[in-house]
Design a protein around this motif. Structure first.
Motif, short mmCIF file in Angstrom:
data_model
loop_
_atom_site.label_atom_id
_atom_site.label_comp_id
_atom_site.label_asym_id
_atom_site.label_seq_id
_atom_site.Cartn_x
_atom_site.Cartn_y
_atom_site.Cartn_z
N ASP A 503 0.86 -1.19 0.00
CA ASP A 503 0.00 0.00 0.00
C ASP A 503 0.89 1.24 0.00
O ASP A 503 1.08 1.91 1.02
N PHE A 504 1.47 1.55 -1.15
CA PHE A 504 2.45 2.63 -1.24
C PHE A 504 1.81 4.00 -1.05
O PHE A 504 2.41 4.89 -0.43
N THR A 531 12.36 9.04 8.06
CA THR A 531 11.23 8.72 7.18
C THR A 531 11.59 8.72 5.70
O THR A 531 10.77 8.32 4.87
N ALA A 532 12.80 9.16 5.36
CA ALA A 532 13.18 9.25 3.94
C ALA A 532 13.09 7.89 3.27
O ALA A 532 12.65 7.79 2.11
N GLU A 533 13.49 6.83 3.96
CA GLU A 533 13.45 5.49 3.35
C GLU A 533 12.02 5.13 2.95
O GLU A 533 11.79 4.64 1.83
N ILE A 534 11.07 5.36 3.85
CA ILE A 534 9.68 5.03 3.53
C ILE A 534 9.18 5.85 2.36
O ILE A 534 8.52 5.34 1.44
N LEU A 537 10.72 4.52 -0.92
CA LEU A 537 10.15 3.24 -1.32
C LEU A 537 8.71 3.40 -1.79
O LEU A 537 8.27 2.74 -2.75
N ALA A 538 7.95 4.29 -1.14
CA ALA A 538 6.57 4.52 -1.54
C ALA A 538 6.51 5.17 -2.92
O ALA A 538 5.72 4.76 -3.80
N ALA A 569 20.19 1.90 -7.01
CA ALA A 569 20.57 1.67 -8.40
C ALA A 569 19.34 1.50 -9.28
O ALA A 569 19.25 2.05 -10.38
N GLU A 570 18.37 0.74 -8.78
CA GLU A 570 17.13 0.52 -9.54
C GLU A 570 16.38 1.83 -9.80
O GLU A 570 15.93 2.10 -10.92
N ILE A 571 16.26 2.65 -8.74
CA ILE A 571 15.50 3.90 -8.87
C ILE A 571 16.23 4.90 -9.76
O ILE A 571 15.62 5.54 -10.63
#
Length: 726
Positions: A503-504, A531-534, A537-538, A569-571
């Motif tokens: 649930d991004f 919170t930057a990681e969340i 990823l969202a 790398a993916e992003i």
């Protein structure tokens, strides 16, 4: 039913109303043969009127200014075999003395005490705020307490300073009373016991006479207090940074085997060669005992203090007399040294005479009488950076296993201590013991008061998230909200849950709504660094790749890696650049952390990171990191890194030799690596590796291997070809 007569020694203490409440609650609990002596300190003449006309007690005037002398005077003026030492701002409950004396009915028991609100040590009991608001409310609460805990007794290693009953002969053999009472010497003579059925309430204000006396005016302003063991890799930086803030540094060494003590002395610290007894609080108190300053800076070897030292000293020098502590922000660097887990407000500056350390692990600075944690306003412009929970430091110091062991001991120490259970759960989680964390938290929720539930729910939720148990994590988050925990902490955890559940959009809504100044239940900021990681990823999950990539760039420019390198790398690739972009964004001071982080990723990705960093920075530390990839690299990449290593004097770390010696690699690769090392670099160490690898080549591959050698190492090919043809 008759009981043993006792001698009660009361030190007049607290406010007028506090002392009145003590006397009024004491009188109905006395037996006909009990005697009471009230010691009136000279500076508490304001309490004298309350003692007039009270024929049931004897008043002793005292001008010593010393609590040891007051206790001793009272003991000398009484005669019964059991003496009760009682602070004068304590409210007593009905029949409180009966369970205490029941414990002393066993001749093996030399001292016993009730549970006590606002008392340091095992006697401590938390009385709900509404039940501690007035005397009638407390007595009603104590009545129910007595019924629920009747007949419960626990052996402990010490009792507190506020209310205790002691056998007179044992106290005399222990050398008489001391300010904090000689429990070590009493324990040598027999058992120390808590009578859980008895409950008293200590008021514990600044007017409490048990509070330590003021420090002399000519004392240094600030002493740094630390404990160390094998900290040679971080200690120098910590000591250098703190000298602007302090007048003396006391380093208490608990058994270093490296250069720690030498480094401390070289930097001007006073070094105490001490010992370790599996108790952080005890070790810190031994260090504290050698400090002479009015104020203490509590700090660790893996922490570096930063900020305006002159302004901080001015704040301390002019602080009002009743100010016991200041908190400052502590930023814990995690992962490989580039992630910041919030900013925790922690009491790090505190008055030396107003503090003791309490706790075997995750020790707190508390008031030495009431046991209350020290709190205060934030000291502006000062921060501490803590590197103790980076992957490298945790591994080197074996913190996970150590913390679990000490936390288990702390649970055994504090049989009724909810915080010990919380710390055990946190330690198990840090050590990766997910199932044990869940079991500990569940038991803690069943057996501990509701006010501790929010602290147990946090590690429980993180353990559920770590094991992918989404439904159970969701239920626990709902419980956390019901338990009155920090809304920001609940939002942070629920957002992580949303990420796991796909649930991004929900995760993004939660983290972007968290206020910039929000704190969780551990006084840690739930800010951008957390919170930057969340958020990234969202955004990535919503395929908003450009926004996710921009958040990565913002963090990397600040020297932080917000998500794992493969995800970055993916992003970044999805946004049209790639992992190579990191080299141009990362500040040089964060280079080491990125190199360590890259060591855990797939070889081809790590190689790309090291290559781009090498092209950007040409720092020898990049070569050292690349050398660790040696046995995993393709042969041609191993050759390129080997040439660079040799050019800068690191031939001993040759990637070709590492590959050639690796039993995990195919014989063909090992032959080529060894042959190239001999051909290009005349590396004699490669010859036995080459012979061993040639022997391991299957007959079917001899021809292809020889073809490769003719192309890459013609001299070696010519040397072995006749034998091959024959």
């Amino acid at each position: 039913m008759s009981r043993l007569p006792v001698s009660v020694i009361v030190t007049a203490s607290g406010s007028v109303n506090d002392f009145r409440a003590c006397l009024e609650s004491l009188r109905p609990t006395l037996g006909l043969r009990d005697e009471v002596v009230c010691v009136l300190p000279a500076h508490r003449a304001d309490l004298r009127d309350l003692l007039r006309g009270k024929t049931w007690l004897t008043v002793l005037d005292d001008d010593s200014g010393d609590q040891t002398a007051r206790w001793s005077a009272g003991v000398s003026a009484t005669r019964h075999p059991i003496v009760v030492l009682l602070d004068g701002d304590v409210v007593l409950s009905a029949h409180w003395l009966d369970p205490v004396l029941d414990a002393l009915g066993d001749p093996a028991v030399v001292a016993a005490g009730p549970r006590c609100h606002l008392s340091l040590g095992p006697q401590h009991a938390t009385v709900p705020k509404e039940s501690a608001a007035n005397v009638p409310a407390f007595k009603a609460y104590a009545r129910n307490w007595r019924q629920e805990n009747a007949g419960r007794f626990t052996d402990v290693d010490r009792l507190g300073p506020v209310c205790v009953a002691i056998r007179r002969d044992a106290l005399e053999r222990a050398g008489g009373p001391t300010a904090d009472l000689p429990y070590d010497r009493l324990r040598d003579q027999g058992r120390l016991v808590i009578a859980h059925g008895a409950l008293v309430a200590h008021v514990g204000t600044e007017q409490c006479t048990l509070q330590p006396p003021a420090i002399a005016d000519d004392a240094p302003l600030v002493s740094a207090c630390m404990i160390v063991k094998d900290e040679e890799d971080v200690l120098a930086e910590s000591l250098t940074a703190m000298w602007e803030f302090v007048d003396e540094i006391v380093v208490y060494d608990t058994g270093s085997t490296d250069r720690t003590r030498d480094i401390a002395r070289e930097h001007g610290a006073t070094v105490i060669e001490g010992y370790w007894n599996d108790h952080f609080g005890d070790a810190r108190n031994r260090s504290l005992a050698h400090c002479t300053g009015k104020w203490i800076l509590g700090i660790d070897a893996d922490e570096v203090i930063t900020g305006d030292a002159a302004a901080a000293r001015e704040w301390l020098a002019t602080a009002r007399a009743d100010r016991s502590a200041f908190v400052i922000g502590v930023q814990s660097i995690t992962g490989h040294g580039t992630s910041v887990y919030g900013r925790q407000l922690s009491p790090r500056f505190f008055r030396r005479n107003r503090v003791t350390y309490s706790g075997r692990i995750h020790e707190q600075v508390v008031n030495p009488v009431s046991g209350n944690p020290l709190v205060g306003p934030e000291l502006p412009g000062v921060d501490i950076v803590h590197s103790g929970y980076t992957i490298l430091r945790s591994t080197v110091k074996n913190k996970g296993e150590r913390n679990v062991r000490l936390s288990q001991l702390a649970v055994e120490d504090q049989k009724d201590g909810a915080w010990a259970v919380v710390n055990l759960a946190r330690s198990q989680l840090l050590a990766g013991q997910v199932d044990a964390t869940i079991e500990t938290c569940k038991k803690g929720l069943e057996n501990n008061p509701r006010e501790h539930h929010r602290h147990l729910l946090r590690p429980l939720i993180e353990a559920y998230l770590g094991s992918g148990r989404i439904a159970e994590a969701r239920s626990a988050v709902a419980q956390l909200r019901e338990a009155g925990g920090s809304p920001a902490a609940a939002d942070d955890l629920e957002a992580r849950l949303c990420i796991l559940d796909g649930d991004f959009a929900g995760a993004l809504d939660l983290v972007t709504a968290i206020p910039a100044t929000a704190l969780d239940d551990m006084m840690i900021a739930v800010d951008d660094s957390r919170t930057a990681e969340i958020e990234i990823l969202a955004l990535s999950g919503l395929e908003r790749h450009h926004e996710a990539a921009d958040r990565i760039r913002d963090c990397v420019r600040k020297g932080r890696l917000p998500v794992a390198i493969p995800k970055m790398a993916e992003i970044l690739t999805a946004d049209g650049s790639g992992i190579e972009e990191l080299a141009t964004l990362l500040p040089r001071h964060a280079l080491r952390s990125l190199l360590l982080a890259a060591s855990d990723v797939p070889t081809d990705l790590a190689d790309r990171v090291y290559e781009t960093l090498w092209q950007e920075h040409r720092a020898p530390m990049i070569l050292a990191s690349a050398a660790r990839l040696g046995e995993r690299l393709p042969v041609m990449r191993a050759m390129e890194w080997s040439a660079r290593l040799r050019q800068y004097g690191f031939a001993a770390h040759c990637t070709l030799l590492a590959l050639a010696a690796s039993p995990a690699r195919a014989p063909r690769d090992r032959v080529l690596a060894a042959a190239i090392a001999v051909e290009l670099f005349s590396e004699e160490r490669a010859m036995p590796l080459l012979e061993e690898a040639l022997d391991a080549v299957p007959d079917a591959e001899n021809g292809p291997v020889l073809d490769d050698l003719r192309r890459l190492a013609p001299t070696i090919a010519a040397a072995i070809e006749p034998a091959s043809v024959a």
